[in-house]
Design an enzyme around this catalytic site. Structure first.
Site, PDB file in Angstrom:
ATOM      1  N   ASN A   1      23.781 -16.342  53.467  1.00 52.32           N
ATOM      2  CA  ASN A   1      24.222 -15.138  53.715  1.00 52.32           C
ATOM      3  C   ASN A   1      24.634 -14.568  52.450  1.00 52.32           C
ATOM      4  O   ASN A   1      25.303 -15.051  51.698  1.00 52.32           O
ATOM      5  CB  ASN A   1      25.219 -14.834  54.994  1.00 52.32           C
ATOM      6  CG  ASN A   1      26.382 -15.787  54.494  1.00 52.32           C
ATOM      7  OD1 ASN A   1      26.443 -16.824  53.980  1.00 52.32           O
ATOM      8  ND2 ASN A   1      27.550 -15.186  54.836  1.00 52.32           N
ATOM      9  N   ILE A   2      24.159 -13.265  52.153  1.00 55.17           N
ATOM     10  CA  ILE A   2      24.291 -12.666  50.869  1.00 55.17           C
ATOM     11  C   ILE A   2      25.009 -11.348  51.394  1.00 55.17           C
ATOM     12  O   ILE A   2      24.398 -10.503  52.031  1.00 55.17           O
ATOM     13  CB  ILE A   2      23.181 -12.304  50.044  1.00 55.17           C
ATOM     14  CG1 ILE A   2      22.260 -13.462  49.745  1.00 55.17           C
ATOM     15  CG2 ILE A   2      23.351 -11.654  48.802  1.00 55.17           C
ATOM     16  CD1 ILE A   2      22.760 -14.427  49.003  1.00 55.17           C
ATOM     17  N   GLU A   3      26.267 -11.107  50.877  1.00 59.78           N
ATOM     18  CA  GLU A   3      26.750  -9.753  51.510  1.00 59.78           C
ATOM     19  C   GLU A   3      27.076  -8.698  50.227  1.00 59.78           C
ATOM     20  O   GLU A   3      26.486  -8.890  49.316  1.00 59.78           O
ATOM     21  CB  GLU A   3      28.509 -10.391  51.883  1.00 59.78           C
ATOM     22  CG  GLU A   3      28.110 -11.368  52.945  1.00 59.78           C
ATOM     23  CD  GLU A   3      29.717 -11.644  53.184  1.00 59.78           C
ATOM     24  OE1 GLU A   3      30.914 -11.606  52.803  1.00 59.78           O
ATOM     25  OE2 GLU A   3      29.836 -12.200  54.476  1.00 59.78           O
TER      26      GLU A   3
ATOM     27  N   CYS B   1      23.458 -14.498  65.109  1.00 58.17           N
ATOM     28  CA  CYS B   1      23.965 -13.287  65.677  1.00 58.17           C
ATOM     29  C   CYS B   1      22.758 -12.715  66.294  1.00 58.17           C
ATOM     30  O   CYS B   1      21.544 -13.035  66.131  1.00 58.17           O
ATOM     31  CB  CYS B   1      24.298 -12.321  64.401  1.00 58.17           C
ATOM     32  SG  CYS B   1      22.911 -11.646  63.068  1.00 58.17           S
TER      33      CYS B   1
ATOM     34  N   GLU C   1      19.962 -17.011  58.118  1.00 59.88           N
ATOM     35  CA  GLU C   1      18.671 -17.182  59.078  1.00 59.88           C
ATOM     36  C   GLU C   1      17.508 -16.205  58.597  1.00 59.88           C
ATOM     37  O   GLU C   1      16.320 -16.701  58.377  1.00 59.88           O
ATOM     38  CB  GLU C   1      18.893 -17.125  60.472  1.00 59.88           C
ATOM     39  CG  GLU C   1      20.169 -17.911  60.910  1.00 59.88           C
ATOM     40  CD  GLU C   1      21.439 -17.365  61.148  1.00 59.88           C
ATOM     41  OE1 GLU C   1      21.604 -16.674  59.796  1.00 59.88           O
ATOM     42  OE2 GLU C   1      21.987 -17.125  62.225  1.00 59.88           O
TER      43      GLU C   1
ATOM     44  N   CYS D   1      19.668 -11.417  64.045  1.00 59.03           N
ATOM     45  CA  CYS D   1      18.860 -12.708  63.687  1.00 59.03           C
ATOM     46  C   CYS D   1      17.999 -13.126  64.758  1.00 59.03           C
ATOM     47  O   CYS D   1      17.004 -13.434  64.726  1.00 59.03           O
ATOM     48  CB  CYS D   1      19.638 -13.662  63.230  1.00 59.03           C
ATOM     49  SG  CYS D   1      20.415 -13.467  61.377  1.00 59.03           S
TER      50      CYS D   1
HETATM   51  N1  THU Z   1      26.425 -14.573  59.449  1.00 62.17           N
HETATM   52  C1  THU Z   1      25.226 -15.384  59.224  1.00 62.17           C
HETATM   53  O1  THU Z   1      24.618 -15.387  58.039  1.00 62.17           O
HETATM   54  N2  THU Z   1      24.367 -15.898  60.279  1.00 62.17           N
HETATM   55  C2  THU Z   1      24.944 -15.701  61.403  1.00 62.17           C
HETATM   56  O2  THU Z   1      24.045 -16.157  62.314  1.00 62.17           O
HETATM   57  C3  THU Z   1      26.215 -15.143  61.746  1.00 62.17           C
HETATM   58  C4  THU Z   1      26.569 -14.259  60.730  1.00 62.17           C
HETATM   59  C5  THU Z   1      26.872 -14.026  58.172  1.00 62.17           C
HETATM   60  C6  THU Z   1      26.912 -12.413  58.001  1.00 62.17           C
HETATM   61  C7  THU Z   1      28.208 -12.407  57.170  1.00 62.17           C
HETATM   62  O3  THU Z   1      27.862 -12.449  55.832  1.00 62.17           O
HETATM   63  C8  THU Z   1      29.179 -13.413  57.468  1.00 62.17           C
HETATM   64  O4  THU Z   1      28.297 -14.288  58.351  1.00 62.17           O
HETATM   65  C9  THU Z   1      30.206 -12.948  58.723  1.00 62.17           C
HETATM   66  O5  THU Z   1      29.702 -12.375  59.770  1.00 62.17           O
END
Ligand code: THU
Length: 133
Positions: free
Chosen positions: A42-44, A88, A55, A91
């Site tokens: 995950n890249i915020e 989520c 994912e 995804c």
């Molecule tokens: N996140 C994911 O990368 N995958 C998921 O299935 C659930 C959430 C990430 C998004 C965000 O960067 C962090 O987790 C918190 O929600």
């Protein structure tokens, strides 16, 4: 590549997460029929809605290397959750478009819990391109 090896790839990818806002690192790995693995983390972003999940990054990574839905055979994701980390909703929609419906999805937590599922179970009655016809 077996399940444990794919999960290890997802765990390693998690180390590349950029998650300074949630402090919740997620890793994912997609396995192809010909044995390639494509990782994602995950890249915020400070503009929160722009955050991208592990994912989706893993699937987009596979597609950017020329792989398509029918070339993909398994997906693993891992995070520091009490129970196996679950994709989520966004995804799930993307997985239903880009990943085979019966292929295994390994949801994993760092504490070692695992659950195998597939996108049909995770997103029944999915909206799809068929609905646009
Ligand atoms: N996140 C994911 O990368 N995958 C998921 O299935 C659930 C959430 C990430 C998004 C965000 O960067 C962090 O987790 C918190 O929600």
């Amino acid at each position: 590549m077996n399940k444990a090896e794919l999960i290890k790839k997802a765990k390693d990818a998690r180390g590349l997460s950029y998650s300074p806002y949630s402090h919740f690192a997620v890793g994912a790995a997609v396995l192809t029929k010909d044995g390639q693995v494509f990782e994602g983390a995950n890249i915020e972003n400070s503009a929160y809605p722009l955050c991208m999940c592990a994912e989706r990054n893993a699937l987009y990574n596979a597609y950017m290397h020329g792989y398509k839905k029918d070339d993909l055979v398994a997906l693993a994701l891992i995070a520091d959750t009490d129970e196996p980390c679950s994709p989520c909703g966004a995804c799930r929609q993307v997985i239903s478009e880009l990943f085979p419906k019966n292929a295994p999805i390994y949801m994993v937590s760092l504490n070692g819990k695992e659950k195998e599922t597939n996108i049909e179970e995770l997103l029944p009655f999915a909206f799809s391109g068929e609905d646009l016809k």
